[in-house]
Design an enzyme around this catalytic site. Structure first.
Site, mmCIF file in Angstrom:
data_model
loop_
_atom_site.group_PDB
_atom_site.id
_atom_site.type_symbol
_atom_site.label_atom_id
_atom_site.label_comp_id
_atom_site.label_asym_id
_atom_site.label_seq_id
_atom_site.Cartn_x
_atom_site.Cartn_y
_atom_site.Cartn_z
ATOM 1 N N HIS B 67 3.401 38.788 70.550
ATOM 2 C CA HIS B 67 4.371 37.857 69.956
ATOM 3 C C HIS B 67 5.088 38.583 68.823
ATOM 4 O O HIS B 67 4.445 39.002 67.860
ATOM 5 C CB HIS B 67 3.657 36.609 69.430
ATOM 6 C CG HIS B 67 2.933 35.845 70.498
ATOM 7 N ND1 HIS B 67 3.538 34.834 71.208
ATOM 8 C CD2 HIS B 67 1.675 35.963 71.003
ATOM 9 C CE1 HIS B 67 2.659 34.349 72.100
ATOM 10 N NE2 HIS B 67 1.539 35.023 72.000
ATOM 11 N N ASP B 157 3.695 30.829 77.415
ATOM 12 C CA ASP B 157 2.570 31.093 76.514
ATOM 13 C C ASP B 157 2.802 30.550 75.113
ATOM 14 O O ASP B 157 3.929 30.516 74.613
ATOM 15 C CB ASP B 157 2.272 32.585 76.405
ATOM 16 C CG ASP B 157 1.059 32.841 75.531
ATOM 17 O OD1 ASP B 157 -0.005 32.297 75.835
ATOM 18 O OD2 ASP B 157 1.187 33.569 74.527
ATOM 19 N N ASN B 283 -6.531 31.054 69.717
ATOM 20 C CA ASN B 283 -6.520 30.210 70.896
ATOM 21 C C ASN B 283 -6.264 31.065 72.126
ATOM 22 O O ASN B 283 -5.190 31.657 72.234
ATOM 23 C CB ASN B 283 -5.424 29.144 70.753
ATOM 24 C CG ASN B 283 -5.456 28.153 71.899
ATOM 25 O OD1 ASN B 283 -6.397 28.149 72.688
ATOM 26 N ND2 ASN B 283 -4.423 27.331 71.995
ATOM 27 N N ASP B 310 -2.381 40.057 72.622
ATOM 28 C CA ASP B 310 -1.998 38.738 72.100
ATOM 29 C C ASP B 310 -1.703 38.823 70.597
ATOM 30 O O ASP B 310 -2.016 37.901 69.844
ATOM 31 C CB ASP B 310 -3.066 37.672 72.387
ATOM 32 C CG ASP B 310 -2.500 36.256 72.284
ATOM 33 O OD1 ASP B 310 -1.276 36.101 72.096
ATOM 34 O OD2 ASP B 310 -3.289 35.300 72.366
HETATM 35 ZN ZN ZN Z 1 -1.669 32.005 74.782
HETATM 36 ZN ZN ZN Z 2 -0.113 34.616 73.245
#
Ligand code: ZN
Ligand code: ZN
Lengths: 324, 431
Positions: B67, B157, B283, B310
């Site tokens: 991200h 996502d 998460n 992530d």
């Molecule tokens: Zn996710």
């Molecule tokens: Zn993610």
């Protein structure tokens, strides 16, 4: 005498889980002499004169707040009440800002009630003042646990070996958690009883017994600690209806009379009469619910006294004079 | 024309060619020119020679899940800072999730990311487009236009795809463009209000838990829909032992399912939440030791294809609050490799070649990206690292704007020394 040096409880009271059985017993023993102050005509001693205590209630709780306030005033502390029922967060003030402001104001002690688990520890990690957890989310409510212990000890003259069953919504209850830790540390047998949907999935790993039927719990127990059922649990789908809850798990006189022995009745209040507890039980001969209220003030005086650096052996003398 | 680069005397590990030899890697004209055999450049001054003795030279790492927060939260991360953090972590390419503000759900938004990445001149950044418009879970975004503009996959996502019908349609439609549909597996009604793993620790801390089944119910739904549609489903950040079994079940039946796991789920358990440390809040949540063990084995036995970061930067004061209200996620680009070495390679779960497979070859293969190999004539995306060196994580030195990591102060094995994209050095460890 000045304070914070060798406080026997450490800086804060965040829960009963981190305390030793000796520390818990010390608080209960210290509470004994403080009970008598509430019986006096002038219910005040100068023990905490000059100390500033902030009661920080982010969540409405008349009972606990008033109990702390009585305890503080009877020890002659200067108190400030901040009730913000979550609204300061809406105004943009975070718990961090609150902590910084408190630190800047040189407060001696903070009593915090907050809707988030861990809020008391969050504050305690960031300020030098003593922090007392007056209930944080679904985590702990240690002074409630202590007053329950004191009430049980008054009645049974011991904690070790007695059988206590906590009845109701254990999943969401900070009272239940503090009770479980306190009772187990002092050697009591602990059980829980309630619909499985309101018990933590991992409850077995906490090494407590589980009763699915209230009748079995009553047969087993020396004392029932009946938790308040939050009415919104029905809307959230944890139970079908309050009516059915009362039918299946409500503590009634008929159920108690069928038991083979007398069972002491505790309830942290406020009660939903006719839901988790029937009126004739709440007001009946085995109810110690009003003793819990009285003991609440004494236990909180003891905690304030010990955290402020009061010497355990001087608690008796502290009734008469200043030890601060 | 860029200068030529000679990586001399390293251990060349390239699982895409089953290669593990000591030798030189020579790069010219942005391509791998030669591999393995000794190269003599004499006194030529248009070649940069870097001594790689004692180090590993591998295809550049590729992160299929991060991200980067731009557009919308440039205070937290930008494509430029994210691409530089990626380079420092040994990643020559990363895939950026579309949950930005506005959401990356159209070709203009995809083009914007590609332009920003080109301007940054660090690691490659491949946009992932949204599955649904605005990630609202209602109607499909224009996959074709987004792929035309450079998107390499689609995903909502940050949010699960709650509607099974939408997921089915996405899998069918994505087949036209040969892209994976990456899903964040979380059954929303089971996970509602959850702040950590459901178990003994959540019971003690009084935090609402998310049961393993919240992930597994969606994982099996997606696998069944992939079987029905023939589409390629890529399951993001798997965290439970049950998910591993379900993926294995799907793969044994020939379903087009691939899956990733994150370094934190391979190394940390729910115990990290003790003390209400919001840097352990993510998460899916950190799970039990049994889950960690099963995930590690699934990397080894191939059930899980890819390790992805992530990477989720947050501003420090957003994490500095009540646990239940704090945002999910940790930064990962600059620690992923070392966490993997420390918890997988140093403990003998997998070897260095398998780690390169999970961090480079498989991501390139599954997302159909350049790189992931050192074959002659391919793009010269290369990472040089020392699997034995150790270092202490100091978030203050991150290239990422994010500092939210549970590894702060920890000593980790495995250090990235150099990252090159198209044969151009974009990161070099200062020694
Ligand atoms: Zn996710
Ligand atoms: Zn993610």
């Amino acid at each position: 005498m000045s304070g914070h040096a060798a406080a026997p409880l450490g800086k804060d009271l965040l829960g009963l889980e981190p305390l030793t059985s000796e520390q818990i017993t010390l608080i209960l023993d210290t509470a004994e002499p403080f009970k008598e102050i509430s019986e006096r005509v002038i219910k005040k001693v100068p023990t905490l004169r000059g100390a500033t205590i902030v009661n920080l209630f982010f969540e409405a709780s008349t009972r606990t707040r008033i109990s702390f306030e009585f305890a503080e005033k009877r020890l002659s502390a200067d108190t400030v009440n901040v009730a913000s029922t979550g609204s300061s967060v809406q105004k943009g003030e975070t718990l961090v800002d609150t902590a910084r402001n408190l630190e800047a104001m040189r407060i001696d002690m903070v009593v915090i009630r907050h809707g988030a688990s861990g809020a008391a520890q969050f504050l305690a990690d960031r300020i030098e003042s003593n922090v007392i957890n007056a209930g944080d989310g679904m985590h702990e409510h240690p002074t409630q646990g202590l007053l329950d212990l004191l009430t049980l000890r008054d009645h049974f003259k011991r904690i070790a070996g007695i059988k206590v069953c906590i009845v109701g919504d254990v999943l969401h209850s900070r009272v239940a958690r503090s009770n479980i830790w306190g009772l187990k540390k002092l050697g009591a047998h602990v059980a829980v009883c309630g619909p499985r949907s309101l018990l933590p999935n991992a409850i077995d790993e906490l090494d407590v017994e589980v009763f699915e039927r209230i009748e079995d719990a009553i047969d087993w127990a020396d004392a029932l600690n009946i938790l308040r059922l939050q009415l919104e649990r029905m809307q959230a789908g944890y139970i079908p209806s309050l009516r059915e809850y009362n039918r299946v798990f409500g503590v009634s006189r008929e159920r108690l009379e069928r038991a083979s022995r007398d069972v002491l009745i505790l309830h942290p209040g406020p009660m939903n009469r006719g839901v988790e507890i029937d009126s004739d039980v709440a007001d009946g001969p085995f109810s110690v619910i009003l003793d819990q209220v009285t003991n609440g003030v004494a236990v909180r005086m003891a905690v304030l006294y010990l955290l402020s650096g009061g010497k355990p052996e001087l608690a008796e003398a502290a009734k008469g004079g200043g030890s601060r | 024309m860029s200068r030529a680069l000679l990586l001399r005397g390293g251990r060349i590990v390239d699982p895409s060619q089953r290669l593990d030899v000591i030798g030189d890697v020579y790069i010219a004209n942005e391509k791998i020119e030669s591999l393995g055999e000794a190269v003599d450049v004499g006194s030529r001054d248009d070649v940069d020679v870097i001594d790689c003795a004692g180090r590993v030279v591998s295809p550049g790492f590729i992160d299929v899940h991060c991200h980067l927060r731009e557009p919308g939260r440039e205070d937290v991360e930008t494509i430029a800072t994210g691409a530089r953090a990626a380079a420092a972590g040994g990643f020559t390419a990363v895939c950026a999730m579309p949950n930005t503000d506005p959401v990356t759900d159209n070709q203009a938004a995809v083009g914007f990311i590609i332009r920003q990445a080109a301007r940054a001149g660090a690691s490659r950044v491949y946009p992932i487009g949204a599955i649904s418009l605005g990630q609202r879970g209602e109607s499909l975004a224009e996959f074709g236009e987004m792929v035309g503009a450079g998107a390499v996959a689609v995903s909502d996502d940050g949010k699960p795809v709650a509607s099974a019908h939408l997921m089915r349609t996405a899998l069918e439609y994505a087949r036209t463009f040969g892209i994976p549909v990456a899903d964040h597996c979380e059954e929303p009604t089971l996970a509602v209000g959850g702040a950590m793993n459901e178990g003994i620790v959540s019971a003690r801390l009084g935090l609402k838990g998310v049961p393993n089944e919240a992930e597994e119910i969606m994982a099996i739904r997606d696998i069944l829909l992939a079987r029905r549609t023939g589409g390629h489903v890529h399951l993001c950040h798997m965290s439970t032992r049950g998910s591993v079994e379900l993926i294995r079940w799907g793969k044994e039946r020939g379903v087009n399912v691939t899956a990733e796991v994150c370094p934190h789920h391979l190394s940390l358990t729910e115990e990290s939440v003790e003390g209400y440390d919001t840097n352990a809040k993510m998460n899916p949540p950190l799970r039990s030791a049994a889950d960690v063990e099963a995930l590690q084995q699934s990397v080894r036995d191939g059930t899980i294809d890819v390790i992805a970061t992530d990477h989720a930067p947050h501003h420090y004061d957003e994490k500095e609050r009540e646990f239940a209200d704090a945002p999910n996620g940790i930064v990962g680009l600059e620690t992923a490799f070392a966490v993997n070495v420390t918890w997988l390679v140093a403990r003998g779960v997998i070897d260095v070649a398998m780690l390169v497979e999970k961090m480079s070859c498989a991501p390139a293969r599954i997302f159909r990206l350049p790189g992931g190999t050192l074959r002659r004539g391919t793009v010269a995306d290369v990472t040089v690292f020392d699997p034995d060196a150790d270092w202490t994580v100091d978030p203050a030195r991150f290239r990422s704007k994010g500092r939210n990591t549970p590894y702060a102060g920890q000593r980790l094995n495995g250090r990235v020394h150099l990252t090159a994209v198209d044969g151009r050095v974009i990161y070099r460890l200062e020694e």
